[in-house]
Enzyme design. Structure first.
Site, PDB file in Angstrom:
ATOM      1  N   CYS A 209       0.966  -1.000  -0.217  1.00 29.72           N
ATOM      2  CA  CYS A 209       0.056  -0.078   0.210  1.00 29.72           C
ATOM      3  C   CYS A 209       0.939   1.253   0.075  1.00 29.72           C
ATOM      4  CB  CYS A 209      -1.032  -0.003   1.323  1.00 29.72           C
ATOM      5  SG  CYS A 209      -1.689  -1.675   1.363  1.00 29.72           S
ATOM      6  N   GLY A 211       1.164   4.230  -1.607  1.00 32.05           N
ATOM      7  CA  GLY A 211       0.763   5.560  -1.715  1.00 32.05           C
ATOM      8  C   GLY A 211       1.724   6.224  -2.589  1.00 32.05           C
ATOM      9  N   ALA A 212       2.293   7.439  -1.832  1.00 36.74           N
ATOM     10  CA  ALA A 212       3.010   8.294  -2.678  1.00 36.74           C
ATOM     11  C   ALA A 212       4.744   7.811  -2.251  1.00 36.74           C
ATOM     12  CB  ALA A 212       3.178   9.796  -2.164  1.00 36.74           C
ATOM     13  N   ASP A 233       0.257  -0.019  -5.477  1.00 41.04           N
ATOM     14  CA  ASP A 233      -1.171   1.016  -4.818  1.00 41.04           C
ATOM     15  C   ASP A 233      -2.172   0.835  -6.040  1.00 41.04           C
ATOM     16  OD1 ASP A 233      -1.356   2.816  -2.430  1.00 41.04           O
ATOM     17  OD2 ASP A 233      -2.560   3.325  -3.867  1.00 41.04           O
ATOM     18  N   CYS A 334      -1.973   3.623  10.977  1.00 41.15           N
ATOM     19  CA  CYS A 334      -1.846   4.845  11.828  1.00 41.15           C
ATOM     20  C   CYS A 334      -2.858   4.950  12.828  1.00 41.15           C
ATOM     21  CB  CYS A 334      -1.256   6.098  11.199  1.00 41.15           C
ATOM     22  SG  CYS A 334      -2.488   6.182   9.576  1.00 41.15           S
TER      23      CYS A 334
END
Length: 392
Positions: A209, A211-212, A233, A334
């Site tokens: 995963c 993301g950026a 992703d 998170c």
């Protein structure tokens, strides 16, 4: 702008943030930026004050307030000096009526507060979720040998050798060291989560995963640019941001794979059963990041939390099919909610015989189920749950 006009501006922005929270619209930071773009008469001091009022008001409210004005009245309860600015003068807001009620305070909507309590988050720890976060950076060992390269100001050395901390708002992205890729902005908790993966040179590692790609860059540094590193992703826009970041950081071994939701294993077929390590940085409620995104608690619903926990379980199942015998999955969220952390790992281990939990040597963290938890109150990081499990 007069101080009263700044209050009125904050109320207008809060109205937009509340509407967006109720209708899954743009995030608060974008709405603030858009308001400034459309009101160019606001100077730098005006912007700083308005932004401060907006986020202070968001932090002062528990449930989603009805209006921006009621949100600001909630802030008045905490900052009584603001009351005199409600005078109707100087483009400011009208006077406060006798029967006007401020928005309800608290940490979050009641159902969410109950979930935090059930997850062992006490009052002081919950309050710390709405404090202001510092700015942490990671020294990029692919380009910088020293623990602290030549920087305009010294950073506080943190629990990891290459982690430094600066005051909130420090403009590190304007520094020469940032432009040259010597440092990356990354919260200490996120850096610890990456270290938990234990990635080594020459291994095959999948960031499921990505993301950026913030954690992908940290993994590349840990691997010394040696091996196979796959950043995957489903979000094409975010994934496209990795290439320029990797170039700046000197990362040459990361490759991106765009995933089709529901068909992830098709795109990752060549690595099925071959990965040494898989990082699952799963989409989650973000309860651990409220210091940075306090309005996120207004966007979360019980239905959305259920959707997220279902997705997290599916991602763990996908990761399990990518790992070779003897390999490992590092699962992180998170979040401070057990439903997204300890319960997920317990459920996975119960359903998948032949897997066991590991206990990576982390510099910070409290044991929570078969993993470890970081929190702003106890560790000065964003909130994280971190667990590593290995395949027999």
């Amino acid at each position: 702008m007069t101080p009263a006009a700044r209050i009125q501006a904050a109320i207008e922005i809060l109205d937009g943030i509340i509407e967006a929270a109720n209708n899954n619209g743009a995030p608060a930071d974008r709405l603030v930026a858009d308001w400034f773009k459309n009101h160019r008469f606001a100077g730098s001091k005006d912007k700083r004050a308005i932004r401060g009022h907006v986020y202070d008001a968001i932090r002062a409210c528990g449930p989603v307030p009805a209006t921006g004005r009621r949100a600001m009245l909630g802030l008045v309860e905490e900052q009584p000096d603001l009351r005199e600015l409600f005078s109707g003068e100087g483009y400011g807001p009208p006077k406060i009526g006798k029967n006007e009620k401020p928005a309800e305070g608290g940490i979050a909507p009641e159902w969410l507060e109950d979930r935090l309590i059930a997850s062992g988050i006490g009052e002081e720890e919950a309050a710390a979720l709405l404090s202001r976060a510092p700015l942490d950076v990671r020294v990029n060992t692919l380009k910088a040998d020293a623990k602290q390269p030549d920087l305009p100001e010294p950073g506080e050395q943190l629990a990891l050798p290459n982690a430094l901390r600066f005051p909130s708002g420090t403009q590190v992205n304007s520094w020469d060291a940032y432009e040259k890729g010597l440092i990356e902005v990354q919260d200490l908790g996120s850096q610890i989560a990456c270290s938990a993966v234990g990635a080594q040179p020459s291994e095959t590692v999948i960031d499921l995963c990505a993301g950026a790609g913030g954690k992908t860059l940290a993994l590349a540094a840990a691997m010394g640019n040696d091996g196979t590193l796959v950043a995957a992703d489903t979000d094409k826009r975010r994934l496209s941001q990795l290439a320029p970041r990797a170039e700046r950081a000197g990362v040459t071994m990361a490759q991106t794979v765009l995933l089709d939701p529901g068909k992830e294993l098709e795109a990752l077929a060549q690595w099925q059963g071959k990965a040494d390590r898989v990082l699952v940085d799963a989409p989650c409620s973000g309860t651990g990041t409220w210091r940075r995104n306090p309005e996120a608690r207004w966007r979360l619903s019980e239905k959305e939390l259920t959707r997220l926990t279902d997705l997290q379980a599916r991602l763990l199942d996908i990761a399990a099919q990518l790992v070779r015998p003897g390999g490992s999955i590092t699962y992180i969220t998170c979040s401070l909610l057990d439903a997204e952390g300890a319960a997920q790992i317990d459920n996975f281990l119960s359903a998948n015989k032949g897997w066991r939990s590991e206990n990576p040597d982390l510099p910070l963290g409290d044991k929570r189920g078969e993993g470890q938890r970081l929190s702003p109150y106890r560790h000065g990081t964003d909130g994280f749950f971190i667990a590593r499990i290995s395949k027999a």
